[in-house]
Write an enzyme that holds these catalytic residues in place. Structure first.
Site, PDB file in Angstrom:
ATOM      1  N   TYR A 164      61.770  14.864  53.613  1.00 19.30           N
ATOM      2  CA  TYR A 164      60.789  14.307  53.281  1.00 19.30           C
ATOM      3  C   TYR A 164      60.001  15.380  52.781  1.00 19.30           C
ATOM      4  CZ  TYR A 164      56.428  11.810  53.112  1.00 19.30           C
ATOM      5  OH  TYR A 164      55.078  11.379  52.754  1.00 19.30           O
ATOM      6  N   PHE A 172      51.949   0.127  49.171  1.00 16.17           N
ATOM      7  CA  PHE A 172      50.633  -0.091  50.236  1.00 16.17           C
ATOM      8  C   PHE A 172      49.599   0.507  49.329  1.00 16.17           C
ATOM      9  CE2 PHE A 172      47.354   0.809  52.833  1.00 16.17           C
ATOM     10  CZ  PHE A 172      47.305   2.135  53.440  1.00 16.17           C
TER      11      PHE A 172
END
Ligand code: NAD
Ligand code: UD2
Length: 309
Positions: free
Chosen positions: A145, A14
């Site tokens: 993460y 993206f």
């Protein structure tokens, strides 16, 4: 040499593919290293100045080959899903930290010094909730993460001190825009809400919809990244990337409804575990060092671009 390519890891994704477009528009050639795990070839233009190397940033030899002859790096490749890191911390660690280390080592070996790195507001955890978070806010990563993003920041700083790398580290808040893939349940909320609304599919809000995020349009972000690539020097210190604007999911839904002329059914579910309630960036350092479009792309304008209205 001006014709040495810019390496964009994760460039088929993206943000990466939007950056590739901006780099081409400025006359750069680009080498993309991407394993196409979420990125797509179709996100990249058919342009002789774009070379796609399909490979894994967790593979040191692959990263070294991709780095050879490049003039700078934008390191975006990662498993950009908080949930995936919770479910598979070892697997995502390979991409999200080992990948960064491989980039650093390959830069050292190939004599490349400028690197931009995509960190995340997730490194702040719940700290600074309800106020504009600045870069001195203590970090408190709540997930693998976020931990890998913070660790990557520290490794980049080690390579700056030890080996003369010039890292520009950005803590992205919530980015939205074209090519954010709504197919993944872990994609950004704006891509999911707009994707479902366009198809008349019901929308699920996790929580009461009063949670807020600092959303910034991808076109504004890539302008900053290009400036950082071209800056004569990189100042030390991480930079928050947001608009210092808090938008609730209810406000987001209202804006989507305005642009589309209506909304499908909206249901309110239990909050997502580990979800941060409020997030807003103090972006003073960003505005001091870089130029955002004046005015920055508003939520309405960004949604109109995203929805082709
Ligand atoms: P994305 O999933 O579209 O892009 C990630 C890209 O990296 C994909 O093209 C994917 O195929 C590639 N990739 C993943 N693992 C790889 C590996 N091991 N080797 C090679 N390529 C690999 O997501 P995005 O939103 O464009 O995110 C880009 C970067 O920005 C990520 O590092 C993400 O953590 C970071 N970020 C994004 C946001 C956001 O709001 N989108 C916010 C904060 C940080
Ligand atoms: C976090 C990071 C962001 C980026 C991203 C990577 C923060 C503040 N943001 O994004 O920087 O690293 O992780 O994945 O740390 N939601 C719904 N319905 C849906 C989808 C989402 O209600 O169908 C909610 C979700 O529960 C959350 C909000 O929308 O409250 C935003 O979710 P998101 O996944 O778009 O982004 P976020 O902030 O978790």
């Amino acid at each position: 040499m001006a014709d040495r390519p810019i390496l964009v890891t994760g460039g088929a994704g993206f943000i990466g593919s939007n950056l590739v477009d901006a780099l081409l528009a400025r006359g750069y050639s680009v080498r993309v290293l991407d394993n196409l795990s979420t990125g797509k070839r179709a996100n990249l233009p058919d342009d002789e100045r774009v070379e796609l190397a399909v490979g894994d940033v967790a593979d040191a030899a692959c990263v070294r080959r991709a780095m050879s002859g490049c003039q700078a790096v934008v390191h975006l490749a990662a498993v950009a899903s908080v949930q995936a890191s919770v479910e598979d911390p070892i697997g995502t660690h390979q991409s999200n930290l080992i990948g960064t280390l491989n980039v650093c080592e390959a830069m050292r070996a190939e004599g490349v010094t400028r690197v931009l790195f995509a960190s995340s507001a997730a490194v702040y955890g719940n700290n600074g909730e309800g106020e504009a978070i600045d870069e001195s806010t203590p970090t408190a990563p709540l997930t693998p993460y976020a931990a890998d993003k913070l660790a990557s920041e520290h490794y980049l700083d080690f390579y700056r001190r030890q080996h003369g790398l010039e890292p520009a580290i950005f803590r992205f808040f919530n980015i939205y825009g074209p090519r954010q893939d709504p197919a993944s349940p872990y994609s950004g909320v704006i891509s999911i809400f707009t994707g479902r609304a366009q198809k008349g599919m019901p929308i699920s809000v996790f929580g009461d919809g009063e949670q807020t995020r600092d959303f910034i349009y991808v076109g504004d972000l890539v302008e900053v990244l290009v400036q950082a690539l071209e800056a004569p020097v990189v100042e030390q210190g991480v930079v928050n990337v947001g608009l210092n604007q808090a938008t609730s999911l209810k406000q987001l839904l209202a804006a989507i409804g305005d642009v589309l002329g209506g909304l499908p059914a909206v249901s309110y579910q239990a909050p997502r575990s580990g979800d941060i309630r409020h997030s807003r960036a103090n972006n003073a350092r960003l505005l001091q060092r870089y130029r955002l479009p004046e005015p920055p792309t508003s939520m309405r304008a960004g949604l109109a671009k995203l929805l082709g209205r």
